[in-house]
Design an enzyme around this catalytic site. Structure first.
Site, short mmCIF file in Angstrom:
data_model
loop_
_atom_site.label_atom_id
_atom_site.label_comp_id
_atom_site.label_asym_id
_atom_site.label_seq_id
_atom_site.Cartn_x
_atom_site.Cartn_y
_atom_site.Cartn_z
N ASP A 193 -1.16 -8.90 -55.23
CA ASP A 193 -2.52 -9.39 -55.41
C ASP A 193 -3.44 -8.33 -56.01
O ASP A 193 -4.51 -8.03 -55.45
CB ASP A 193 -3.10 -9.87 -54.07
CG ASP A 193 -2.17 -10.85 -53.37
OD1 ASP A 193 -1.43 -11.56 -54.05
OD2 ASP A 193 -2.20 -10.90 -52.12
N GLU B 127 -3.65 -21.27 -55.64
CA GLU B 127 -4.30 -20.15 -54.97
C GLU B 127 -4.66 -19.06 -55.99
O GLU B 127 -4.40 -19.21 -57.19
CB GLU B 127 -3.41 -19.58 -53.86
CG GLU B 127 -2.11 -18.99 -54.34
CD GLU B 127 -1.24 -18.47 -53.19
OE1 GLU B 127 -1.50 -18.83 -52.03
OE2 GLU B 127 -0.31 -17.70 -53.47
#
Length: 348
Positions: free
Chosen positions: A38, A224
């Site tokens: 991420d 997401e």
């Protein structure tokens, strides 16, 4: 004699200049540039700041790295550690660093326990000074959907990203339609208006669900990791779909059809994809952020990829230059395998 000396000096300068240009043009780097997941990067006053959770999926802290080079990660400095108890006491995921009004803000997801990961909610931290590696204070939980039956009062939400469209500030994130007792729950993308960097002030609007063939077919359908990407008046949301623990993780795109229209109108967004996906040599490309080269002439995608085909969250960090099409949309190309030399960002 003076003319000859001048010619010799000019010749030497030319040779040295050409050599410097050749050396500059052949500077290379290879992926991966680090480990983790991420990845979030922001360029500010000549430096790149990378914000990450400390450690694996069970992280309890957030760090910020500082470097003058995009291809070299700086030393991590822990800027916040979770409290001993409470809704955000563990499971820190996907923090992002943003700069508004001479203050830094970190948006993050966390939970009181897990697995199962059913407690994730989103919060925001505010810097005490103008230093992104300095002290932060907790501004509290974000209003990502009301649930009076939950102790936090909010609905499950992760991966908050924020950005201005026109003169208004908006938050986008991945969330559940309602809280559930299992983390095997489909995720959707939501948007809401903000009155300031720590307050969501409107009801959430669902923008996207995993409803396309390239978004479905695995053990859990999800959307997401949404990220605003803006250029020349066009507004995009680049997001991750399929499952983060599988090689099929990939990126999709939402485009605001009328940038002068209402971003809270789901009908004003159109979906396309996949816009970036793995190959036999690069697996699970997802959860990206975007920045420009030091001289501002190039655009770069900063993403993570899986290190093995086996289900799990062992991932590394990768950089790649991308371009823009004649239609104004980003063209991310194909992920380049690890170990293949790439030219460093322009101006590095």
């Amino acid at each position: 004699m003076r003319r000859i000396c001048c010619l010799l000096l000019a010749s030497l300068f030319s040779v040295n200049f050409c050599a410097a240009q050749i050396k500059k043009s052949t500077l290379k780097f290879t992926n991966p540039i680090g480990t983790g997941a991420d990845p979030w990067v922001i360029r500010h006053r000549g430096y790149y700041y990378v914000c990450q959770s400390n450690g694996d999926i069970n992280s309890r802290g957030i760090s910020v790295r500082k470097s003058s080079k995009l291809t070299e990660l700086g030393k991590p400095v822990t800027v916040w550690t979770t409290p001993a108890t409470g809704w955000n006491s563990s499971q820190v995921w996907a923090p992002e660093l943003h700069y508004f009004n001479k203050k830094w803000y970190i948006y993050y997801a966390a939970g009181k326990a897990g697995p199962p990961y059913i407690h994730q909610r989103s919060g925001v931290l505010e810097s005490v000074t103008d230093d992104p590696q300095g002290k932060y204070i907790d501004k509290g939980i974000l209003n990502t959907g009301a649930d009076s039956q939950d102790e936090t009062g909010m609905i499950w939400a992760i991966d908050v990203n924020v950005g201005y469209i026109g003169k208004k500030l908006y938050a986008i994130w991945s969330g559940w339609e309602q809280n559930a007792t299992t983390d095997k729950t489909s995720q959707h993308l939501y948007i809401a208006e903000m009155s300031n960097p720590w307050t969501i002030s409107s009801n959430r609007v669902k923008l996207s669900s995993p409803d396309q063939p390239w978004e479905t077919g695995g053990p859990l359908d999800l959307n997401e990791g949404p990220q605003f990407l803006m250029r020349n008046g066009q507004v995009f949301i680049i997001y991750s779909t399929r499952e983060s623990w599988t090689p099929e993780y990939r990126l999709g795109q939402l485009r605001l059809k009328d940038p002068s229209g209402n971003p809270l109108d789901a009908g004003n967004w159109e979906k396309s994809g996949p816009v970036f996906q793995g190959t036999a040599k690069v697996l699970g490309t997802g959860h990206a952020s975007f920045t420009q080269s030091p001289d501002g002439k190039e655009w770069w995608i900063f993403y993570h990829a899986k290190r093995t085909k086996s289900p799990g969250w062992a991932r590394d960090l990768r950089l790649q230059k991308f371009t823009w099409g004649a239609d104004g949309c980003p063209n991310f190309g194909t992920p380049v395998p690890a170990g293949v030399p790439l030219s460093v960002p322009s101006g590095e």
